[in-house]
Design a protein around this motif. Structure first.
Motif, short mmCIF file in Angstrom:
data_model
loop_
_atom_site.label_atom_id
_atom_site.label_comp_id
_atom_site.label_asym_id
_atom_site.label_seq_id
_atom_site.Cartn_x
_atom_site.Cartn_y
_atom_site.Cartn_z
N LEU A 276 43.31 -46.98 85.63
CA LEU A 276 44.61 -46.90 86.31
C LEU A 276 45.54 -45.97 85.55
CD1 LEU A 276 45.16 -50.70 87.14
CD2 LEU A 276 44.12 -48.92 88.56
N PRO A 277 46.43 -45.28 86.26
CA PRO A 277 47.42 -44.44 85.55
C PRO A 277 48.39 -45.30 84.76
CG PRO A 277 47.89 -44.57 87.91
CD PRO A 277 46.55 -45.21 87.72
N GLY A 278 48.74 -44.83 83.58
CA GLY A 278 49.62 -45.59 82.71
C GLY A 278 48.88 -46.51 81.76
N HIS A 279 47.54 -46.36 81.63
CA HIS A 279 46.77 -47.22 80.74
C HIS A 279 47.18 -46.98 79.29
CE1 HIS A 279 42.99 -47.91 78.26
NE2 HIS A 279 43.39 -49.11 78.63
N ILE A 280 47.29 -48.07 78.53
CA ILE A 280 47.67 -48.01 77.12
C ILE A 280 46.48 -48.45 76.29
CG2 ILE A 280 49.27 -48.85 75.36
CD1 ILE A 280 51.26 -49.43 77.59
N PRO A 281 45.76 -47.54 75.65
CA PRO A 281 44.61 -47.94 74.81
C PRO A 281 45.06 -48.80 73.64
CG PRO A 281 44.54 -45.60 75.30
CD PRO A 281 45.88 -46.08 75.72
N HIS A 282 44.18 -49.68 73.23
CA HIS A 282 44.52 -50.59 72.13
C HIS A 282 44.70 -49.79 70.84
CE1 HIS A 282 44.67 -54.33 69.91
NE2 HIS A 282 43.77 -53.86 69.07
N GLY A 283 45.77 -50.11 70.11
CA GLY A 283 46.03 -49.45 68.84
C GLY A 283 46.80 -48.15 68.93
N THR A 284 47.34 -47.82 70.13
CA THR A 284 48.09 -46.57 70.29
C THR A 284 49.60 -46.80 70.26
OG1 THR A 284 47.95 -46.82 72.70
CG2 THR A 284 46.26 -45.48 71.61
N ASN A 285 50.02 -47.96 69.79
CA ASN A 285 51.45 -48.25 69.62
C ASN A 285 52.21 -48.17 70.95
OD1 ASN A 285 53.66 -49.01 68.12
ND2 ASN A 285 54.17 -46.93 67.46
N GLY A 286 51.55 -48.62 72.02
CA GLY A 286 52.21 -48.70 73.32
C GLY A 286 52.38 -47.39 74.04
N THR A 287 51.64 -46.35 73.67
CA THR A 287 51.76 -45.05 74.31
C THR A 287 50.70 -44.91 75.40
OG1 THR A 287 52.54 -44.10 72.25
CG2 THR A 287 51.79 -42.57 73.95
N PRO A 288 51.09 -44.74 76.67
CA PRO A 288 50.09 -44.59 77.75
C PRO A 288 49.42 -43.23 77.70
CG PRO A 288 52.30 -44.39 78.64
CD PRO A 288 52.47 -44.77 77.20
N THR A 289 48.17 -43.20 78.16
CA THR A 289 47.41 -41.95 78.18
C THR A 289 47.84 -41.03 79.31
OG1 THR A 289 45.72 -43.06 79.50
CG2 THR A 289 45.41 -43.03 77.11
N SER A 290 48.46 -41.59 80.35
CA SER A 290 48.95 -40.80 81.47
C SER A 290 50.25 -41.41 81.96
CB SER A 290 47.91 -40.79 82.61
OG SER A 290 47.63 -42.10 83.05
N PRO A 291 51.11 -40.64 82.62
CA PRO A 291 52.40 -41.18 83.08
C PRO A 291 52.20 -42.32 84.07
CG PRO A 291 52.37 -38.77 83.18
CD PRO A 291 50.97 -39.21 82.91
N PRO A 292 52.97 -43.40 83.94
CA PRO A 292 52.84 -44.51 84.91
C PRO A 292 53.40 -44.12 86.26
CG PRO A 292 54.65 -44.90 83.37
CD PRO A 292 53.96 -43.67 82.89
N VAL A 293 52.69 -44.52 87.31
CA VAL A 293 53.13 -44.24 88.68
C VAL A 293 53.06 -45.49 89.56
CG1 VAL A 293 52.46 -41.82 88.56
CG2 VAL A 293 50.79 -43.50 89.32
N LEU A 294 52.36 -46.53 89.13
CA LEU A 294 52.19 -47.72 89.96
C LEU A 294 53.44 -48.58 89.93
CD1 LEU A 294 48.55 -48.82 88.99
CD2 LEU A 294 49.28 -47.58 91.02
#
Length: 492
Positions: A276-294
């Motif tokens: 899903l867009p806006g996914h936050i990988p574990h250990g990335t300090n809350g930074t999503p890999t892509s901009p949230p749109v949902l």
């Protein structure tokens, strides 16, 4: 010297016929005295057991003094744990001071290795780590559907957009059937978990679903949860008491009993959220890999489709059956509430009281009507609603169910409160933008000077000074403005 097996020794001794021990020893790489000793052992016991390696006579005996051994163990159990080299140097000096033989480095390491692993874990990592690694765990197991449900919350590793378009992380509350592993209900929300959100998830779990592919419903015998403030609230205790559900909490700080629902959260985290867009990988300090749109509504629809079409429909790794199939195969008839209105009174979120007007009830800037309300005009009633669908509300009078009131403009389509508030916020934003444009246009217009008194440059005949002086002298004193800046009631 390499380790010789019994068969190798026996084969070497059989080569002795006509061959001197010295030549045989040089060929095999074994001392002649060792070959002679093997031959003597075989003559005494002419079997393979006679050639087996004898255990040491001092095996199991401790040649290091007990005082030094206890000192090594005491140093090894310090926090933080010292190195074996430090312990060896420390106890060597201690042994020299006390006049006892100093242990070797290998002896120190052997003493440290013989310490109870549980004792070392307790010393280095604390009681919780020792309990999690070495203590037995009692795992609750249900024998049939609805015997036990588990409920818990998790903060999703996903960023979505709230009503203002700001990225936020939603929470998920899930109710899971222990026997079948089927998800019975859930609730998505923003903000900290509350008893109302838990009650909303239970309301969906107990009621019949609108999706025919999601048949799980009914009342459980036991509700198993942690010690969160919402699960230990008086509201949830009252709900369980009225529904004849036994509420059990896991021990504080012991999450192993809730591993089944944690496993479901692991499935959501690894199989759904990364796509899903806006996914936050574990250990990335809350930074999503892509901009949230949902939005919240879109994520709710995606999550329900994943639960019904994938998770509940595929074989579970432990039970080897699909949760929905395992739930239905038992043939167990679920226990249901006496009435849906009673369940709504217990679980649905309670709003502030409203006064019944002649045109219905005004709630959340929406008009709700029902023929039953005609007899209660002017009365104060309690409104309860389902945040997933505000097309209708439940009306209660003196804690008794009165009727279901509907919004005529919303009853045809199912719409959430979030959608309703978002549309109204957008409408207010549009109106405010138009107002700012109109005001800026009005401010840009030239000043209207048609009715202003003429200025000194345009006045051809100025009034004489004596006339102005006489006019000011004839003015009444109460109309003369004060000289100070303080505004008085008389001059306002």
């Amino acid at each position: 010297m390499a380790q010789w097996t019994v068969d190798a020794k026996l084969a070497l001794l059989r080569q002795h016929d006509g061959v001197p021990w010295t030549r045989l020893a040089a060929t095999a790489g074994v001392p002649a005295r060792t070959l002679s000793r093997w031959a003597q052992q075989y003559r005494i016991r002419p079997t393979s057991a006679g050639l087996e390696r004898l255990p040491r006579a001092d095996k199991g005996r401790q040649r290091t003094s007990q005082e030094i051994v206890e000192a090594i163990q005491a140093l090894a159990l310090r926090h933080p744990e010292p190195t074996a080299a430090f312990i060896h140097r420390r106890v060597s000096g201690l042994a020299q001071d006390r006049g006892v033989p100093a242990p070797s480095y290998s002896t120190v390491r052997a003493v440290i290795a013989r310490i109870d692993p549980g004792l070392r874990t307790l010393a280095q990592h604390g009681e919780a780590a020792c309990r999690d690694r070495f203590e037995l765990v009692y795992r609750r197991t249900a024998s049939r559907p609805y015997a036990q449900w588990q409920a818990d919350h998790t903060l999703l590793d996903l960023a979505i957009l709230d009503r203002k378009g700001e990225p936020v992380r939603p929470w998920l509350t899930t109710v899971l059937d222990d026997f079948s592993r089927a998800v019975a209900g859930y609730s998505l929300f923003l903000g900290a978990p509350t008893a109302e959100r838990t009650a909303l998830a239970l309301h969906q779990a107990i009621n019949r679903k609108t999706n025919p592919a999601w048949p799980v419903m009914g009342l459980p015998d036991v509700l198993y949860s942690d010690h969160g403030s919402d699960f230990t609230s008086a509201r949830l205790e009252r709900v369980c008491l009225d529904m004849h559900v036994r509420l059990i909490h896991s021990p504080v700080g012991v999450p192993e009993g809730r591993g089944k629902i944690e496993r479901f959260y692991g499935t959501i985290t690894t199989e759904l959220l990364p796509h899903l867009p806006g996914h936050i990988p574990h250990g990335t300090n809350g930074t999503p890999t892509s901009p949230p749109v949902l939005t919240m509504e879109q994520l709710d629809a995606i999550l329900e489709r994943f639960i019904v079409e994938e998770y509940n429909a595929r074989p579970h790794s432990e039970t080897r059956e699909a949760p929905a199939t395992r739930w239905a195969a038992s043939g167990f008839i679920p226990r249901t509430p006496a009435s849906s209105d009673e369940l709504d009174l217990l679980l649905l979120t309670a709003a502030t009281t409203r006064k019944v007007q002649r045109d219905g009830i005004q709630f959340a800037s929406t008009r709700y009507v029902s023929p039953v309300l005609a007899a209660y005009v002017g009365e104060q009633v309690t409104v309860r609603f389902n945040p997933r669908d505000v097309g209708e509300i439940r009306v209660y009078f003196n804690d008794a169910f009165l009727c279901r009131a509907i919004a005529p403009e919303l009853a045809a389509d199912e719409i959430s409160l979030e959608q309703l508030q978002t549309a109204r916020a957008q409408r207010r934003h549009t109106l405010k933008q138009q107002l700012r444009q109109r005001r800026s246009l009005a401010d840009a217009l030239p000043d209207d000077t048609r009715y202003l008194p003429p200025t000194e440059t345009t006045d051809p005949e100025p009034a004489p000074a004596s006339a102005s002086a006489s006019a000011s002298a004839s003015a009444p004193p109460e109309l003369t403005p004060p000289r100070h800046g303080l505004r008085l009631y008389a001059t306002d």
